[in-house]
Scaffold this active site. Structure first.
Site, mmCIF file in Angstrom:
data_model
loop_
_atom_site.group_PDB
_atom_site.id
_atom_site.type_symbol
_atom_site.label_atom_id
_atom_site.label_comp_id
_atom_site.label_asym_id
_atom_site.label_seq_id
_atom_site.Cartn_x
_atom_site.Cartn_y
_atom_site.Cartn_z
ATOM 1 N N HIS A 127 0.864 -1.174 0.000
ATOM 2 C CA HIS A 127 0.000 0.000 0.000
ATOM 3 C C HIS A 127 0.905 1.230 0.000
ATOM 4 C CE1 HIS A 127 -3.611 -2.267 2.021
ATOM 5 N NE2 HIS A 127 -3.183 -2.849 0.911
ATOM 6 N N HIS A 148 -13.903 -5.107 2.212
ATOM 7 C CA HIS A 148 -14.032 -6.233 1.293
ATOM 8 C C HIS A 148 -15.243 -7.098 1.656
ATOM 9 C CE1 HIS A 148 -9.436 -6.212 0.245
ATOM 10 N NE2 HIS A 148 -9.972 -5.002 0.253
ATOM 11 N N ASP A 169 -13.160 1.088 1.752
ATOM 12 C CA ASP A 169 -12.310 -0.108 1.728
ATOM 13 C C ASP A 169 -12.799 -1.198 2.683
ATOM 14 O OD1 ASP A 169 -10.318 -1.990 1.492
ATOM 15 O OD2 ASP A 169 -8.757 -0.793 2.446
#
Length: 280
Positions: A107, A226, A224
């Protein structure tokens, strides 16, 4: 051939990960190089690595994707945190040379009120310090959701980092479907347009891997979160289009969905079913 795997625990070594991947129907996998919160990595077991390389050759498990700890921040305002990120990543890359042609994903980081331009400068400077001309590992910048002060929520930010990296041929990009969707790129209704934009800004030749995830949140939420495949706001129809898209179908896909191994096995089987072509 569909190249697909999931995130596996590295606690028992490479050979164990390879065997687990094969057991659940995967032909590649992703793993953390060390505790995802950072810290020292376990000593490298060269016998295990050698056994894994033989097993991987037999089962066509190459390439695999190593993931840097989430806590690393290559563009932190604190110099000590940047040094920690630099030293950790340099150590990871050195260890990965024992498994040639691997990929290493990270990241980009959060600029922490320094501004995206400063963050981009710090990230690229760090990469210029750790990349070496003879390394075989490709380092991937991950597309991000753009939450808070994250760098990498826009394709233009990733391109700006790449432009500043001297050993540019050692770099690539990993596209995370949840992240780009949460970041505002409509891969559900406008996949072709999103990929055309990626190609125009970064270049599809830079795209080396895909994190295949559904999203708990709506388009452009910048959160963000999932979700399991087909159970979120991206949906199975769009995910099917992604794995079959001419620009993506030859890339390796890595599941990071909220699953245990049986769930990953089911998702791998489902994606093999919807893939148009050879799967193994």
């Amino acid at each position: 051939m569909l190249k697909i795997g999931c995130h596996l625990s590295s606690s028992k070594g490479f050979l164990s990960m390879g065997k687990t991947a094969v057991e659940i129907g995967a032909n590649t996998f992703q793993f953390f190089t060390r505790n995802p919160r950072g810290g020292k990595a376990k000593p490298l077991d060269l016998e295990d690595v050698a056994a894994y390389r033989s097993f991987a050759q037999e089962h066509s498990l190459f390439p695999i994707l190593a993931h840097a700890p989430y806590t690393l921040n290559a563009c932190a305002a604190d110099e000590g945190l940047r040094d920690f990120a630099k030293n950790t990543m340099a150590d990871d890359l050195s260890r990965l040379e024992h498994i040639p042609q691997s990929m290493y994903n990270f990241h980009p980081g959060s600029h922490v009120q320094q501004g995206a331009e400063k963050g981009i400068e710090l990230i690229s400077d760090l990469l210029n310090q750790i990349l070496t001309p003879d390394q075989s590992t490709t380092v991937l910048l991950e597309t991000m959701a753009g939450k808070g002060s994250e760098v990498g929520g826009r394709f233009e930010e990733l391109r700006a980092i790449l432009d500043r990296v001297e050993l540019n041929d050692k770099m690539g990009v990993c596209l995370d479907t949840c992240h780009v969707f949460d970041g505002g790129y409509n891969i559900v209704a406008e996949l072709d347009s999103v990929l055309e934009g990626f190609d125009r800004v970064i270049g599809l030749s830079r795209l080396r891997a895909v994190h295949l995830n559904d999203s708990k949140n709506l388009l452009g939420s910048h959160k963000d979160r999932h979700e399991k495949l087909g159970e979120g706001n991206i949906g199975m129809e769009a995910l099917t289009a992604i794995v079959n898209h001419p620009a993506l179908r030859e890339l390796p896909f890595y599941l990071e969905t909220p699953n245990e191994l049986p769930g990953y096995a089911r998702e791998i089987a489902v994606m093999k079913e919807v893939y148009q072509g050879e799967c193994s």
